[in-house]
Write a protein that holds these residues in place. Sequence first.
Motif, PDB file in Angstrom:
ATOM      1  N   GLU A  92       2.151  -5.491 -11.834  1.00  5.76           N
ATOM      2  CA  GLU A  92       1.500  -4.734 -10.772  1.00  5.76           C
ATOM      3  C   GLU A  92       0.165  -4.161 -11.258  1.00  5.76           C
TER       4      GLU A  92
ATOM      5  N   CYS B  35      -8.306  -2.681  -8.023  1.00  4.29           N
ATOM      6  CA  CYS B  35      -8.011  -3.101  -6.652  1.00  4.29           C
ATOM      7  C   CYS B  35      -8.549  -2.134  -5.614  1.00  4.29           C
TER       8      CYS B  35
ATOM      9  N   CYS C 296      -5.356  -0.735   0.029  1.00  3.68           N
ATOM     10  CA  CYS C 296      -4.876  -1.602   1.116  1.00  3.68           C
ATOM     11  C   CYS C 296      -4.470  -0.743   2.307  1.00  3.68           C
TER      12      CYS C 296
ATOM     13  N   ASP D 233       0.175  -4.842   4.746  1.00  5.29           N
ATOM     14  CA  ASP D 233       0.895  -5.731   3.823  1.00  5.29           C
ATOM     15  C   ASP D 233       0.189  -7.072   3.653  1.00  5.29           C
TER      16      ASP D 233
ATOM     17  N   CYS E 270      -1.885  -7.768   0.547  1.00  7.24           N
ATOM     18  CA  CYS E 270      -1.204  -7.816  -0.748  1.00  7.24           C
ATOM     19  C   CYS E 270      -0.507  -9.163  -0.909  1.00  7.24           C
TER      20      CYS E 270
ATOM     21  N   CYS F  89       1.363  -8.979  -8.308  1.00  9.02           N
ATOM     22  CA  CYS F  89       1.328  -8.509  -6.924  1.00  9.02           C
ATOM     23  C   CYS F  89       0.067  -7.671  -6.845  1.00  9.02           C
TER      24      CYS F  89
ATOM     25  N   HIS G  65      -3.965  -6.865  -4.545  1.00  5.94           N
ATOM     26  CA  HIS G  65      -4.818  -6.967  -3.357  1.00  5.94           C
ATOM     27  C   HIS G  65      -5.543  -8.309  -3.394  1.00  5.94           C
TER      28      HIS G  65
ATOM     29  N   CYS H  79       5.591  -8.354  -1.924  1.00  7.15           N
ATOM     30  CA  CYS H  79       4.319  -7.794  -2.394  1.00  7.15           C
ATOM     31  C   CYS H  79       3.726  -7.074  -1.187  1.00  7.15           C
TER      32      CYS H  79
ATOM     33  N   CYS I  78       1.930  -3.327   0.792  1.00  8.60           N
ATOM     34  CA  CYS I  78       1.033  -2.168   0.737  1.00  8.60           C
ATOM     35  C   CYS I  78       1.888  -0.915   0.894  1.00  8.60           C
TER      36      CYS I  78
ATOM     37  N   CYS J  47      -1.207  -2.013  -3.405  1.00  7.50           N
ATOM     38  CA  CYS J  47      -0.395  -3.219  -3.412  1.00  7.50           C
ATOM     39  C   CYS J  47       0.590  -3.130  -4.575  1.00  7.50           C
TER      40      CYS J  47
END
Length: 90
Positions: free
Chosen positions: A19, A28, A31, A34, A37, A50, A52, A78, A80, A85
């Motif tokens: 992550e 990143c 977000c 979802d 991501c 996982c 953005h 994966c 938001c 994300c």
Amino acid sequence: MIAALLLLLACQGQATVQEPCVDDPTLCPACDADAQCVFQGNRCTETVDCAHVDAGLAYIQIGCSEALEYSWPDDADCACIESVCQYAAD
């Protein structure tokens, strides 16, 4: 029968999810859905990110046979969460 068994033994299994947006938020953008991501990486390596879609991460471009590819979690895993994300199955 033997070929199927060899193929099964050759499969690498599930990739380990990383992550980067959680580990280093500066990598990143925030977000708000979802759909922003996604899992990113190379199916021939043992990890998947996982992150953005606009994180700008780079991955090694090696190839391998389909039997040696790692499987990735479902795309819906994966997500938001609180504008970041991250792997929703944690």
